[in-house]
Motif scaffolding. Structure first.
Motif, PDB file in Angstrom:
ATOM      1  N   ARG A 320       0.748  -1.268   0.045  1.00 47.18           N
ATOM      2  CA  ARG A 320       0.007  -0.140   0.058  1.00 47.18           C
ATOM      3  C   ARG A 320       0.769   1.228  -0.088  1.00 47.18           C
ATOM      4  O   ARG A 320       2.003   1.164   0.305  1.00 47.18           O
ATOM      5  CB  ARG A 320      -1.158  -0.056   1.284  1.00 47.18           C
ATOM      6  CG  ARG A 320      -0.325   0.166   2.691  1.00 47.18           C
ATOM      7  CD  ARG A 320      -1.122   0.328   3.531  1.00 47.18           C
ATOM      8  NE  ARG A 320      -0.487   0.741   4.917  1.00 47.18           N
ATOM      9  CZ  ARG A 320      -1.122   0.642   6.097  1.00 47.18           C
ATOM     10  NH1 ARG A 320      -2.625   0.295   6.354  1.00 47.18           N
ATOM     11  NH2 ARG A 320      -0.468   0.936   7.255  1.00 47.18           N
ATOM     12  N   ALA A 321       0.318   2.342  -0.511  1.00 46.41           N
ATOM     13  CA  ALA A 321       0.877   3.586  -0.500  1.00 46.41           C
ATOM     14  C   ALA A 321       2.464   3.604  -0.960  1.00 46.41           C
ATOM     15  O   ALA A 321       3.167   4.128  -0.021  1.00 46.41           O
ATOM     16  CB  ALA A 321       0.540   4.241   1.078  1.00 46.41           C
ATOM     17  N   PRO A 322       2.878   3.087  -1.984  1.00 46.52           N
ATOM     18  CA  PRO A 322       2.075   2.505  -3.212  1.00 46.52           C
ATOM     19  C   PRO A 322       2.360   1.058  -3.117  1.00 46.52           C
ATOM     20  O   PRO A 322       3.085   0.583  -2.332  1.00 46.52           O
ATOM     21  CB  PRO A 322       2.625   3.148  -4.235  1.00 46.52           C
ATOM     22  CG  PRO A 322       4.208   3.345  -3.785  1.00 46.52           C
ATOM     23  CD  PRO A 322       4.279   3.589  -2.230  1.00 46.52           C
ATOM     24  N   ILE A 323       1.554   0.340  -3.945  1.00 49.89           N
ATOM     25  CA  ILE A 323       1.870  -1.203  -4.188  1.00 49.89           C
ATOM     26  C   ILE A 323       2.947  -1.383  -5.186  1.00 49.89           C
ATOM     27  O   ILE A 323       2.942  -0.305  -6.145  1.00 49.89           O
ATOM     28  CB  ILE A 323       0.428  -1.670  -4.727  1.00 49.89           C
ATOM     29  CG1 ILE A 323      -0.617  -1.529  -3.499  1.00 49.89           C
ATOM     30  CG2 ILE A 323       0.513  -2.998  -5.271  1.00 49.89           C
ATOM     31  CD1 ILE A 323      -2.018  -2.046  -4.292  1.00 49.89           C
ATOM     32  N   GLY A 370      -9.966  -1.054  -1.059  1.00 52.26           N
ATOM     33  CA  GLY A 370      -9.800  -0.203   0.051  1.00 52.26           C
ATOM     34  C   GLY A 370     -10.384   1.102  -0.767  1.00 52.26           C
ATOM     35  O   GLY A 370     -10.493   1.352  -1.877  1.00 52.26           O
ATOM     36  N   THR A 371     -10.675   2.130   0.165  1.00 49.87           N
ATOM     37  CA  THR A 371     -11.414   3.179  -0.304  1.00 49.87           C
ATOM     38  C   THR A 371     -10.460   4.449  -0.123  1.00 49.87           C
ATOM     39  O   THR A 371     -10.219   5.058  -1.150  1.00 49.87           O
ATOM     40  CB  THR A 371     -12.638   3.561   0.762  1.00 49.87           C
ATOM     41  OG1 THR A 371     -12.300   3.421   2.048  1.00 49.87           O
ATOM     42  CG2 THR A 371     -13.630   2.588   0.328  1.00 49.87           C
ATOM     43  N   THR A 372     -10.048   4.830   1.002  1.00 50.73           N
ATOM     44  CA  THR A 372      -9.015   5.934   0.936  1.00 50.73           C
ATOM     45  C   THR A 372      -7.561   5.489   0.202  1.00 50.73           C
ATOM     46  O   THR A 372      -7.590   6.293  -0.220  1.00 50.73           O
ATOM     47  CB  THR A 372      -8.511   5.921   2.725  1.00 50.73           C
ATOM     48  OG1 THR A 372      -9.873   6.135   3.359  1.00 50.73           O
ATOM     49  CG2 THR A 372      -7.775   7.250   2.837  1.00 50.73           C
TER      50      THR A 372
END
Length: 439
Positions: A320-323, A370-372
């Motif tokens: 995540r953040a980023p993948i 995910g949304t955010t």
């Protein structure tokens, strides 16, 4: 200013130009409006504009007209080379950001392109920065600086000859730059193509005969016919792989371990001896292996978090953040919760998995949720399919990729060095031009 050739003069721009001329136009006239973001940097001499009524922009903005030169006066736009010769403005006139200084050449004394190229010189930029005024973040050159700026001025015929020689030389340089940038753009594509070939067996197809991949029905549908939650999404399952290869999931070839972060309010959790990696540590990171990040955990910090110590050769994958950031642990370390990490089984090459995951960012993103922000879960990561040849073939593929990537890296370095040399050549030609050395 240094000595100048015979027949040249030293003039200030204020003597041969009008600085910030004003327009007197009908309020209903449509004109061009140019904010700073519509002016290209690096002295590309390109801009675009919006259309406004003169009544909307005549006050509080910089007045513009065809045949003027507009140059950014504020940092960093000044140093970045936001400078254009204005032409083809709507109805010949316009307005723009207040952070411009406008120069209208007296065509009987000086050519606008001669001024434009003078503004291109490194000596002009350095002199401008030296004369900045204002506070931090709001530093600018002033109208007085431009008005009193001295310029070496040859006769108009010589100015024209200098401009022609610069434009002819720059045309050849720009053509070379275009070719080099095309190569630069294609290097990532070549890497991507190599990775695609690697995981479809084409890098080693001379040693193997391809055949249709076996279906993954048993992996998708259970023994009793029930549908399992994972459906294979990777395009490789729809194509061919060599005989002797299999399609496995990451969970079948290793153990997936997530990371964690101890309480940051307790300083005793940090500054120990345990390397701790975050996605930020891999931002811009170009090496395959990583040994440590910007911060370490203490034994207490490791114990008080969900982070787990990973053995050397574990594969780190930012989830995540980023993948898609990938690295291999060169020593025992742990990560924060922004990773899904894989401890591979003994019969799988860590480097092979590394290159596969490097190739599979879009695949991972396709199963993220995910949304955010999007995140790939440990369960989804475990179910990602990977085409798996025998270990000897894995090692062979890694060797081929590393050899070809090394050649591409050398090519990238050559291209970058060549681009820098061409930029230096431009600077050298400009310096020669205003010393009278081109004529």
């Amino acid at each position: 200013m240094n000595s100048i050739p015979q027949g040249w003069e030293i003039k200030t721009l204020g003597e041969v130009c009008e600085i910030n001329p004003k327009n007197k136009l009908d309020d209903d006239l449509e004109v061009s409006f140019i904010p700073m973001n519509l002016i290209a940097d690096k002295y590309q001499n390109k801009f675009s504009y919006e259309i406004r009524k003169w009544s909307e922009v005549k006050k509080g903005y910089t007045h513009l007209q065809n045949h003027c030169i507009a140059i950014a006066k504020i940092t960093p736009c000044f140093e970045n080379g936001k400078c254009v010769i204005l032409q083809d403005l709507k109805n010949g006139y316009g307005a723009g950001t207040t952070e411009l200084i406008v120069v209208l050449a007296d065509k009987n004394k000086i050519l606008q392109k001669f001024i434009f190229y003078f503004f291109n010189t490194t000596s002009f930029t350095k002199e401008g920065v030296k004369n900045f005024k204002g506070t931090a973040g709001q530093l600018r050159i002033s109208k007085d600086f431009i008005t009193n700026l001295q310029i070496p001025l040859p006769p108009l015929a010589t100015q024209k000859l200098i401009v022609e020689k610069l434009e002819n030389a720059f045309a050849h340089i720009d053509e070379a730059v275009r070719h080099l940038k095309s190569v630069q753009t294609n290097i990532p594509r070549l890497k991507s193509s190599l990775l695609h070939c690697a995981f479809s067996g084409k890098l080693t197809e001379s040693q193997n005969q391809s055949h249709k991949v076996q279906t993954l029905k048993k992996r998708v549908v259970g023994e009793e016919g029930e549908t399992l939650p994972f459906e294979p999404l990777h395009p490789l399952i729809k194509t061919e792989i060599p005989q002797g290869w299999e399609i496995k999931t990451l969970g079948e070839i290793g153990k997936v371990i997530s990371g964690g972060t101890p309480s940051t309010s307790n300083k005793d959790n940090f500054d120990g001896e345990i390397a701790w990696i975050t996605p930020a540590d891999l931002s811009g990171y170009k090496e395959k292996y990583i040994s440590k990040g910007k911060r370490n955990l203490s034994e207490q910090g490791l114990k008080n978090s969900s982070a787990r110590l990973l053995p050397p050769n574990s594969i780190l994958f930012s989830s995540r953040a980023p993948i898609g950031y990938v690295a291999i642990a060169s020593n025992a370390l742990c990560t924060n919760q922004g990773f899904k990490n894989l401890i591979p089984n003994g019969n799988v090459s860590s480097e092979y998995i590394y290159y596969f995951l490097l190739h599979s960012k879009r695949l991972a993103e396709s199963v993220a949720s995910g949304t955010t922000f999007k995140e790939i879960s440990a369960a989804s990561f475990s179910k990602l399919p990977i085409p798996l040849p025998p270990l000897a073939t894995q090692n062979q593929i890694v060797q081929i990729l590393e050899s070809k990537f090394a050649h591409l890296e050398k090519l990238a370095q050559f291209v970058n060095a060549s681009l820098e040399n061409l930029q230096r050549l431009k600077s050298s030609l400009l310096n020669q031009a205003f010393k009278g050395e081109l004529v």
